[in-house]
Design an enzyme around this catalytic site. Structure first.
Site, PDB file in Angstrom:
ATOM      1  N   GLY A  99       0.834  -1.347   0.016  1.00  0.00           N
ATOM      2  CA  GLY A  99       0.069  -0.074   0.063  1.00  0.00           C
ATOM      3  C   GLY A  99       0.979   1.066  -0.155  1.00  0.00           C
ATOM      4  NE  ARG A 100      -1.112   7.112  -0.680  1.00  0.00           N
ATOM      5  CZ  ARG A 100      -2.300   7.686  -0.441  1.00  0.00           C
ATOM      6  NH1 ARG A 100      -3.523   7.024  -0.565  1.00  0.00           N
ATOM      7  NH2 ARG A 100      -2.570   8.518   0.526  1.00  0.00           N
ATOM      8  CD  GLU A 154       3.988   7.078  -0.379  1.00  0.00           C
ATOM      9  OE1 GLU A 154       3.431   8.095  -0.342  1.00  0.00           O
ATOM     10  OE2 GLU A 154       3.911   6.384  -1.763  1.00  0.00           O
ATOM     11  CB  CYS A 176       2.099  -4.649  -2.649  1.00  0.00           C
ATOM     12  SG  CYS A 176       1.378  -3.725  -3.643  1.00  0.00           S
ATOM     13  CG  HIS A 177       4.125  -0.166  -3.271  1.00  0.00           C
ATOM     14  ND1 HIS A 177       3.111  -0.800  -3.903  1.00  0.00           N
ATOM     15  CD2 HIS A 177       4.499   0.941  -3.971  1.00  0.00           C
ATOM     16  CE1 HIS A 177       2.901  -0.197  -5.254  1.00  0.00           C
ATOM     17  NE2 HIS A 177       3.777   0.717  -5.124  1.00  0.00           N
ATOM     18  CE1 TYR A 218       0.933  -3.516  -8.876  1.00  0.00           C
ATOM     19  CE2 TYR A 218       1.879  -1.538  -9.178  1.00  0.00           C
ATOM     20  CZ  TYR A 218       0.854  -2.334  -9.427  1.00  0.00           C
ATOM     21  OH  TYR A 218       0.003  -2.021 -10.452  1.00  0.00           O
TER      22      TYR A 218
END
Length: 198
Positions: free
Chosen positions: A95-96, A99, A125-126, A145
């Site tokens: 997800g976000r 980051e 993923c991330h 991802y």
């Protein structure tokens, strides 16, 4: 069978933050509990009883994934007092959240502990953005991802291209990675196998 699994259950740390991918936090959390493991959910700046917002990412034929509001995901551990030495493994959803979680030195130190002690690490993923920032992917194979591939490569890792359906997982020693939530069956199966060897 369930009692046997619970008796052999491991203690797992799950790192999350606001706008973690909903399926990549909720589903693995429930799957690991079902298998008899204990999962401590932790987020910088959050305490037990707090929640994080989640985001649902979907693959609907656009050039990239779409994002929709998800649920509230419960935090059951105090990040400030979590000691990674108390855990058998760590899991990092995507997800976000990764980051900005990767900007937190305490997060990076936690991840480095699991790498240095060769305890199982699962990222999806991330999530590997945190592995990159922790500096633990040099000469390691890692799936993620596809948009994270340049970061994996720049960190000295070998990016493993996922299958067309984003439903594959990859294992390199104590590291199990996957491209996105369609890989949950393979990713959690491989992670669970690593946990059984701890």
């Amino acid at each position: 069978m369930i009692n046997k699994m619970a008796a052999n259950g491991k203690k797992i740390l799950m790192l999350v933050g606001d706008f973690v991918e909903d399926y990549e936090a909720m589903v693995p959390y429930q799957m690991l509990l079902m298998l008899g493991h204990k999962v401590a959910t932790a987020c910088p700046g959050k305490s037990p009883g707090d929640t994080v917002a989640t985001a649902i990412h979907d693959f609907e034929g656009h050039q990239t994934y779409t994002e929709k509001p998800g649920h509230r995901f419960a935090i059951n551990s105090d990040f400030a007092t979590v000691d990674p030495a108390d855990f058998d493994a760590i899991i990092i959803p995507g997800g976000r959240a990764p980051e900005y979680l990767r900007l937190d030195n305490a997060v990076l130190d936690m991840v480095r502990h699991f790498a240095e002690t060769a305890k199982p690490i699962a990222a999806i993923c991330h999530g590997p953005q945190i592995l990159v920032a922790a500096g633990i992917l040099n000469d390691r194979e890692c799936s993620s991802y596809p948009a994270v591939a340049p970061e994996v490569t720049a960190a000295g890792g070998r990016y493993i291209t996922p299958g067309k359906g984003l439903d594959t997982a990859h294992v390199d020693g104590n590291l199990v990675t996957a491209p996105a939530w369609p890989a949950h069956p393979a990713w959690i199966r491989e992670f669970h196998q690593l946990l059984e060897s701890v």
